[in-house]
Design a protein around this motif. Structure first.
Motif, short mmCIF file in Angstrom:
data_model
loop_
_atom_site.label_atom_id
_atom_site.label_comp_id
_atom_site.label_asym_id
_atom_site.label_seq_id
_atom_site.Cartn_x
_atom_site.Cartn_y
_atom_site.Cartn_z
N ALA A 295 0.82 -1.21 0.00
CA ALA A 295 0.00 0.00 0.00
C ALA A 295 0.86 1.26 0.00
CB ALA A 295 -0.93 0.00 1.22
N ALA A 296 2.02 1.20 0.66
CA ALA A 296 2.90 2.36 0.71
C ALA A 296 3.33 2.79 -0.69
CB ALA A 296 4.13 2.04 1.56
N PHE A 297 3.55 1.83 -1.57
CA PHE A 297 3.97 2.18 -2.93
C PHE A 297 2.83 2.81 -3.72
CE2 PHE A 297 7.57 -0.47 -1.87
CZ PHE A 297 8.61 0.21 -2.48
N LEU B 4 13.87 -1.99 3.27
CA LEU B 4 12.65 -1.46 2.65
C LEU B 4 12.65 0.07 2.67
CD1 LEU B 4 10.06 -3.95 4.16
CD2 LEU B 4 10.78 -3.84 1.78
N LEU B 5 13.09 0.65 3.77
CA LEU B 5 13.16 2.10 3.85
C LEU B 5 14.18 2.66 2.85
CD1 LEU B 5 12.89 2.64 7.70
CD2 LEU B 5 11.23 3.37 5.99
N ARG B 6 15.26 1.93 2.63
CA ARG B 6 16.24 2.36 1.64
C ARG B 6 15.62 2.38 0.24
NH1 ARG B 6 18.83 -0.45 -1.84
NH2 ARG B 6 18.41 -2.42 -0.75
N LEU B 7 14.79 1.38 -0.05
CA LEU B 7 14.13 1.33 -1.35
C LEU B 7 13.17 2.51 -1.53
CD1 LEU B 7 13.39 -2.50 -1.62
CD2 LEU B 7 15.02 -1.19 -3.00
N VAL B 8 12.44 2.84 -0.48
CA VAL B 8 11.53 3.99 -0.54
C VAL B 8 12.33 5.28 -0.73
CG1 VAL B 8 9.85 5.36 0.76
CG2 VAL B 8 9.70 2.86 0.78
N GLU B 9 13.44 5.38 0.01
CA GLU B 9 14.28 6.57 -0.12
C GLU B 9 14.81 6.70 -1.55
OE1 GLU B 9 17.91 8.53 2.37
OE2 GLU B 9 18.19 6.46 1.72
N SER C 244 11.37 -1.00 -10.32
CA SER C 244 12.48 -1.59 -9.57
C SER C 244 12.20 -1.70 -8.08
CB SER C 244 13.76 -0.77 -9.79
OG SER C 244 14.23 -0.90 -11.10
N ALA C 245 11.81 -0.59 -7.47
CA ALA C 245 11.62 -0.59 -6.02
C ALA C 245 10.49 -1.52 -5.56
CB ALA C 245 11.38 0.83 -5.51
N PRO C 246 9.29 -1.51 -6.20
CA PRO C 246 8.25 -2.46 -5.78
C PRO C 246 8.68 -3.92 -5.93
CG PRO C 246 7.29 -0.71 -7.10
CD PRO C 246 8.76 -0.55 -7.21
N LEU C 247 9.32 -4.26 -7.05
CA LEU C 247 9.77 -5.64 -7.25
C LEU C 247 10.81 -6.02 -6.20
CD1 LEU C 247 10.05 -5.71 -11.14
CD2 LEU C 247 8.46 -7.07 -9.75
N GLN C 248 11.75 -5.12 -5.94
CA GLN C 248 12.77 -5.40 -4.94
C GLN C 248 12.18 -5.50 -3.54
OE1 GLN C 248 15.55 -2.16 -6.61
NE2 GLN C 248 16.92 -3.51 -5.50
N GLU D 179 16.14 -5.50 -9.90
CA GLU D 179 16.45 -4.07 -10.01
C GLU D 179 16.77 -3.71 -11.46
OE1 GLU D 179 19.60 -0.79 -8.16
OE2 GLU D 179 20.03 -2.94 -8.00
N ARG D 180 17.64 -4.49 -12.11
CA ARG D 180 18.02 -4.21 -13.50
C ARG D 180 16.83 -4.38 -14.44
NH1 ARG D 180 21.45 -8.50 -14.65
NH2 ARG D 180 21.94 -7.54 -16.69
N PHE D 181 16.04 -5.43 -14.21
CA PHE D 181 14.85 -5.65 -15.02
C PHE D 181 13.90 -4.47 -14.89
CE2 PHE D 181 10.38 -6.95 -14.98
CZ PHE D 181 10.24 -7.49 -16.25
N GLY D 182 13.67 -4.02 -13.67
CA GLY D 182 12.76 -2.91 -13.44
C GLY D 182 13.20 -1.63 -14.10
#
Length: 356
Positions: free
Chosen positions: A81-83, A163-168, A210-214, A231-234
């Protein structure tokens, strides 16, 4: 976009419930803060309604197809939901940047509060100021709520940090891409095609793909190699997606784009399509046609015809399919569970179907 994920209807409903819970919390928090704040959260609720939810569904799809079972499902839905809230925040802020007061034919948050200002007796400038302020503040609230959902997810501390790193990353890269896009648009001179392409990629690829998949992979406990492949695919899929948006903005119908046909041409956006046209021998004719595109539908069609005749449209289509092929190669070269491979290749096909 339809995301192929087992039990997708269940996943979507759980995600909807998590989004609704977050919005209900916001609605409750602003009750004592006045009628304006209540109206703002009401507008935020409308802005989040009706989306395809493909970003949160990507989180769920990656988790599911990577055989995730190590976290509470409530945490999975919360992070997913955050995404979606992150996406809504970017859309709301993007409308401010583009001075748009509607989205898909109905007033957006800025449009609602511009009208609210007029209803309260403001002049046009005052009403526009209120509309912009409301949209910016709504986006701020959504950004905070997205981060809060991840920060409070019931997952182990190291996983939460990832997860927070991905959001950042999603916020920083997208902000940089959007800023570069605006800088390119207002530049008086020619903009290097690779500069335009980088901005195109950064605006969308990380936060949408990238971020949602990761995130789903992190929650599934997937290996570093699998996370890197996603990440690369995204990044490649996201670039293709945005390039197709450039085609839609120039050639897509209003039903597909959600805006007037040829909206990018009318607004003289410096997309990669325009960069490709600039490199052709037909650029003088294309440039003249583009200069008139703002005058109406007939001029829009003339600009579309000039772009097609220059070969720029075909060149951009080739780039889209080459980028999708790169995404396919990444998947086929990675060691992923068969279900995950099939899901990712299905995404490639779905994105390809968007080409107008």
């Amino acid at each position: 976009m339809i995301v192929a994920v087992p039990s997708a209807p269940t996943a979507r409903q759980e995600i909807e419930d998590a989004i609704e819970t977050a919005l209900e919390r916001l609605a409750y928090r602003v009750i004592p803060l006045g009628e304006g704040a209540v109206a703002l959260v009401s507008a935020i609720r409308r802005a989040t309604t009706g989306g395809k939810r493909f970003r949160p569904l990507l989180v769920a799809a990656a988790y599911d197809t990577l055989d995730g079972d190590g976290v509470e499902l409530s945490a999975l839905w919360q992070v997913a939901a955050a995404f979606e809230l992150l996406h809504t925040a970017f859309v709301v802020h993007d409308d401010v940047i583009d001075h748009d007061l509607e989205r898909r034919g109905i007033p957006n948050i800025g449009g609602e509060f511009t009208q609210r200002g007029l209803d309260k007796g403001a002049d046009q400038n005052g009403a526009a100021l209120l509309g912009d302020a409301a949209a910016i503040l709504a986006g701020d609230m959504l950004l905070h709520e997205a981060g809060r959902l991840v920060a409070l997810a019931d997952v182990p501390a190291p996983m939460r940090a990832d997860l927070l790193r991905l959001v950042e990353d999603a916020v920083i890269v997208s902000a940089a891409g959007e800023l570069a896009d605006v800088e390119n648009a207002v530049s008086a001179g020619d903009v290097d095609p690779m500069t335009v392409l980088k901005a195109t990629r950064d605006k969308t690829a990380v936060y949408s793909f990238s971020a949602p998949l990761q995130a789903g992979a992190v929650m599934a406990g997937a290996s570093d190699a699998s996370q890197h492949a996603l990440e690369r695919f995204g990044e490649r899929l996201g670039l293709a997606y945005q390039l197709i948006d450039d085609l839609i903005g120039a050639f897509g119908s209003s039903a597909v784009s959600g805006k007037d046909e040829g909206c990018d041409l009318r607004e003289a956006k410096k997309t990669h399509l325009i960069s490709l046209a600039r490199e052709t021998a037909d650029w003088p004719e294309v440039s003249v046609a583009l200069a008139q595109a703002h005058t109406g539908p007939v001029a829009i069609r003339a600009a579309q015809a000039a772009l097609a005749a220059s070969g720029a449209r075909k060149a951009l289509e080739r780039m889209v399919y080459e980028t999708l092929e790169e995404a396919t190669t990444i998947v086929e070269g990675a060691t992923l569970p068969p279900a995950c491979t099939a899901m990712l290749l299905g995404l490639v096909d779905t994105v390809a179907e968007r080409v107008p």
